[in-house]
Design a protein around this motif. Sequence first.
Motif, PDB file in Angstrom:
ATOM      1  N   VAL A  49       9.098  -5.536  74.088  1.00 14.99           N
ATOM      2  CA  VAL A  49      10.111  -4.559  74.242  1.00 14.99           C
ATOM      3  C   VAL A  49      10.492  -4.569  75.778  1.00 14.99           C
ATOM      4  N   MET A  50      11.798  -4.684  75.976  1.00 14.87           N
ATOM      5  CA  MET A  50      12.397  -4.899  77.039  1.00 14.87           C
ATOM      6  C   MET A  50      13.605  -3.946  77.349  1.00 14.87           C
ATOM      7  N   SER A  51      14.059  -3.735  78.623  1.00 11.16           N
ATOM      8  CA  SER A  51      15.288  -2.918  78.801  1.00 11.16           C
ATOM      9  C   SER A  51      16.175  -3.778  78.526  1.00 11.16           C
ATOM     10  N   LEU A  52      17.658  -3.045  78.339  1.00 10.02           N
ATOM     11  CA  LEU A  52      18.789  -4.033  78.012  1.00 10.02           C
ATOM     12  C   LEU A  52      18.954  -4.974  79.283  1.00 10.02           C
ATOM     13  N   GLU A  53      18.885  -4.606  80.575  1.00 11.41           N
ATOM     14  CA  GLU A  53      19.273  -5.189  81.578  1.00 11.41           C
ATOM     15  C   GLU A  53      18.224  -6.479  81.679  1.00 11.41           C
ATOM     16  N   GLU A  54      17.067  -6.354  81.516  1.00 11.24           N
ATOM     17  CA  GLU A  54      16.166  -7.384  81.272  1.00 11.24           C
ATOM     18  C   GLU A  54      16.760  -8.318  80.388  1.00 11.24           C
TER      19      GLU A  54
END
Length: 356
Positions: A49-54
């Motif tokens: 799971v990652m941030s949208l920016e990542e």
Amino acid sequence: MVSVKRTAARMLFGSRYNKVPWGQRVYVRPGERLMREAQWRLKLRSARVMSLEEYKATVPLGEIEEFLSCMMCGDSRQQPLFEPTGGRNWRYHVVRCPSCGFLYRNPNIRPERLGDLYANSYSSFLTGKYAANRQRRYQLTMDAFAPVFEHGEGRRLLDFGCGAGLFLELAEQRGFDAVGVDLSPDSVEQANARLTKARAYFGAPEDVPEIAAGGFDVITLWSVLAHLPRPLEDFERFRHLLAPGGVLLILTVNAGSLLLKAYESGWSGFTKNHLMFYSSATLPTLLGRTGFGGVAYAPHYGDTIEAGTSQLPGPLRARLRRAVENSDGGNMMRALAFADDEAISRWGQRLRVRRL
């Protein structure tokens, strides 16, 4: 990986199920449903799971695309799961919302460029191999939600995404005052050549005065929901177009399907023009947020099973039905959304309605 899975299947099941079509094996081979569910849970636990920016830093953005947060709950986090591909013709990325479980293509198509997907002879697809037995599927789904579709006299129907008019033809035969809209101009042309009383229009509902006025008793979305880039806006419009006591029928690929869990990126629901993927767990969020009063589902066992033309032996047909009922509802999701309490009282008597 595919060869390893096939070898394991041969070791487990031998050749007993070789004559069973691929789309049915998952439902009839002993223990496979539980195995696929366990496989899915493991995949979700292990997927990052990652941030949208990542996420943006890892995936290229196409000319007609945009990055999205979850349309259902607004969470911007991304859980990349699949990379469906049509060989050299198309490829995209499918992510899961870690908060609500919604599956969607990301990056997705910008709404103003949606017509690009349907501008080049899309009707040749709708009336070619795709259309084989299509009207039979419509008939079976209408039967599953009887008596909504038994008699159309005195009732108005809108077929949103009407394509080449295959369903509108059935609707006018059942007596509905029927109209349709579609983004494919050549499909609309073919639809109007097919129809006697019903009529198809090119564009959006608000572009056609007689449709924009609303007052529809029934709205149908046949294999359309997965194509909508702004579903909340569209469903607010549908709710406005429905008359009191009205219903909205949805047939779409089922993101809770065992076939998705078994075939992953090779799942049949991942096609070139599909953008978002719903299940019975995520569809109520969309309906609830846009003002609908309830929803009911009808399991989809497969067209040949329901039509009585399947070559499966009787015991395997019964096993398939049990597996569908005890798991995912089938590879297609069939849902009837009720505009309000009046609609539930009128049309929900034979159905298990979930109020929203």
